[in-house]
Design a protein around this motif. Structure first.
Motif: not given
Length: 492
Positions: A310-330
């Motif tokens: 999720l963090f090292v593979k190209p193609g995921f925009p930064a906003w998407y990665i952060e929103s997934v991190m927030v999903h698990e945090l929530a």
């Protein structure tokens, strides 16, 4: 689960367990009175996972020891459970599979045991009285080999856990249902060149010869499906979060510098979530990034599991990665601190986590919440046809226990929250969210509890409004958006 718009039902779990006892008793009558029935697998009556959980007792604490050698070898283990009997127990069941049992003791006395399905049936030397505390100790192995069912997940250099929804008992014996939360202690012995991190706080570490034993304890009760033990060549960077909260991440040592770009964002994510729903509910938090292929991220309590790609593979925009991190945090609030009473209440976990994921993307990246909800509305009827309505999901696909995690419990359930906010207003909805996590902290709650609280906070009975949203086969009209249309269902 039948819809029940009434108030809280503190006896719900007990009634489920009584039902399971009656089922077992009926089976005994069918077999005849001449001899007691043989060991039977039982559960507490969960519609989606009928054999999960066990009647007759509540677990207070687990103390689990593992000895790790390699990720393709069974771990030697001892699980000690402290519980309270809720009925007289001549025998009782523990959920357990995918390991061998060498010995069982109840209150220090050897007990008989037998396997039945994915249960371990224990017969103590003396019956256990109702209301009394007891201790059961199981010497067993815990086998990380095998794919597709969850539990231990091998990484390039060790193991992590992914126990949701029906796999904690593939790792250790217990009461593997989220309605029976307990405190946990983990004692893990591994080669001293490896690092071990588990849920909760460190409680000691000692090295003897070639091995190091690591001890961790939770300060808050936890469901078995949220347990986490990570073993590997890991770095554990630490930092402080809001109001001095202890943060520790677990990342592959070789990738620490690259991944710090992402893990350093956690304090701001926590601050954002606290601004929405109140103070973080646990003793610490961290991001566990594993070189493993799971196909998902997972909200293991205090230590959320993420795939390295999720963090090292190209193609995921930064906003998407952060929103997934927030999903698990929530999920630490919604699903971990407040856990589902039965698995049909899963929408409360995933709908809320998806809601805050989408809200974060809306506020921080301009990804309009309304656009996402309108798109979800268009697909909602098809999602309901495929997976059932949010609070009455269809049963799992045979052989695929995680198949309950369908789109209807993610965006389809966030859509329910959007509809409720449209009806009661943003201010009342925010009060509802804060009250929900505060009132049910460290506990379990149901869909009926949420409907009752929505009615209480809004000052108006919401059961009639929420019933079709939660249990209907078709998506109701969206308040404030009469122009929104659900797409026609695809033919079966």
């Amino acid at each position: 689960m039948p819809y029940s718009p009434g108030g809280r039902s503190p006896q719900r779990r007990q009634s489920l367990r009584r039902r399971a006892v009656l089922v077992a008793a009926a089976a005994a009558l069918v077999l005849g009175a001449a001899a007691p029935p043989g060991p039977l697998a039982v559960g507490i009556g969960d519609r989606l996972f009928p054999h999960l959980g066990n009647p007759g007792f509540d677990v207070a604490a687990y103390d689990i020891s593992f000895t790790y050698r390699a990720n393709n070898q069974p771990l030697d283990a001892v699980t000690r459970i402290v519980a309270r009997a809720t009925s007289r127990l001549e025998r009782f069941n523990l959920d357990f599979t995918h390991g061998t049992v060498g010995k069982v003791e109840v209150n220090g006395v050897p007990a008989q045991y037998a396997a039945a399905g994915e249960d371990l049936v224990v017969t103590p030397a003396q019956a256990l009285p109702s209301g009394g505390s007891f201790t059961v100790t199981v010497q067993h192995t815990s086998d990380p080999r095998g794919e597709g069912e969850g539990g231990w997940v091998p990484t390039a250099d060790g193991l992590v856990m992914a126990n949701q929804a029906d796999a904690g008992h593939r790792v250790f014996p217990g009461n593997d249902h989220p309605s029976d939360k307990a405190l946990f202690t983990f004692r893990v012995t591994a080669p001293k060149d490896l690092t071990v991190v588990a849920n909760g706080r460190p409680a000691g570490r000692s090295t003897e010869g070639a091995n190091t034993t690591w001890v961790y304890r939770t300060l808050h009760p936890m469901a078995t499906e949220l347990a986490q033990v990570a073993i590997g060549r890991s770095a554990v960077p630490q930092r402080s979060g809001p109001h001095g909260l202890q943060l520790r991440d677990v990342v592959p040592a070789d990738d620490q510098k690259e991944l710090d770009t992402w893990t350093a964002k956690t304090p701001s994510h926590i601050s954002w979530m606290e601004g929405k729903v109140g103070q973080y509910p646990f003793e610490n938090y961290g991001v566990l990034i594993a070189g493993a292929s799971t196909g998902f991220e997972l909200e293991t309590q205090t230590l959320s599991l993420f795939e390295r790609d999720l963090f090292v593979k190209p193609g995921f925009p930064a906003w998407y990665i952060e929103s997934v991190m927030v999903h698990e945090l929530a999920h630490q609030w919604f699903g971990d601190s407040v856990s589902p009473r039965v698995w049909s209440d899963l929408w409360l976990n995933e709908g809320h986590a998806t809601w805050y994921e989408a809200l974060y993307a809306n506020e921080k990246a301009g990804r309009r919440l309304e656009d996402r909800m309108r798109a979800a509305y268009g697909l909602s009827d098809q999602w309901r046809a495929d997976g059932g309505p949010p609070a009455a999901p269809k049963e799992t696909v045979p052989g695929k226990k995680i198949s309950i995690f369908r789109p209807i419990v993610y965006d389809g359930s966030a859509l329910v929250l959007y509809a409720l906010r449209q009806r009661i207003g943003a201010a009342a909805f925010d009060r509802l969210e804060r009250t929900w996590v505060a009132r049910h902290r460290d506990s379990v709650a149901s869909t009926a509890d949420f409907v009752a609280l929505a009615s209480e906070v809004s000052g108006r009975d919401q059961s009639g409004f929420l019933r079709p949203w939660l249990y209907g086969q078709k998506t109701p009209p969206m308040p404030g958006h009469p122009d929104w249309k659900a797409a026609a269902r695809k033919p079966a």
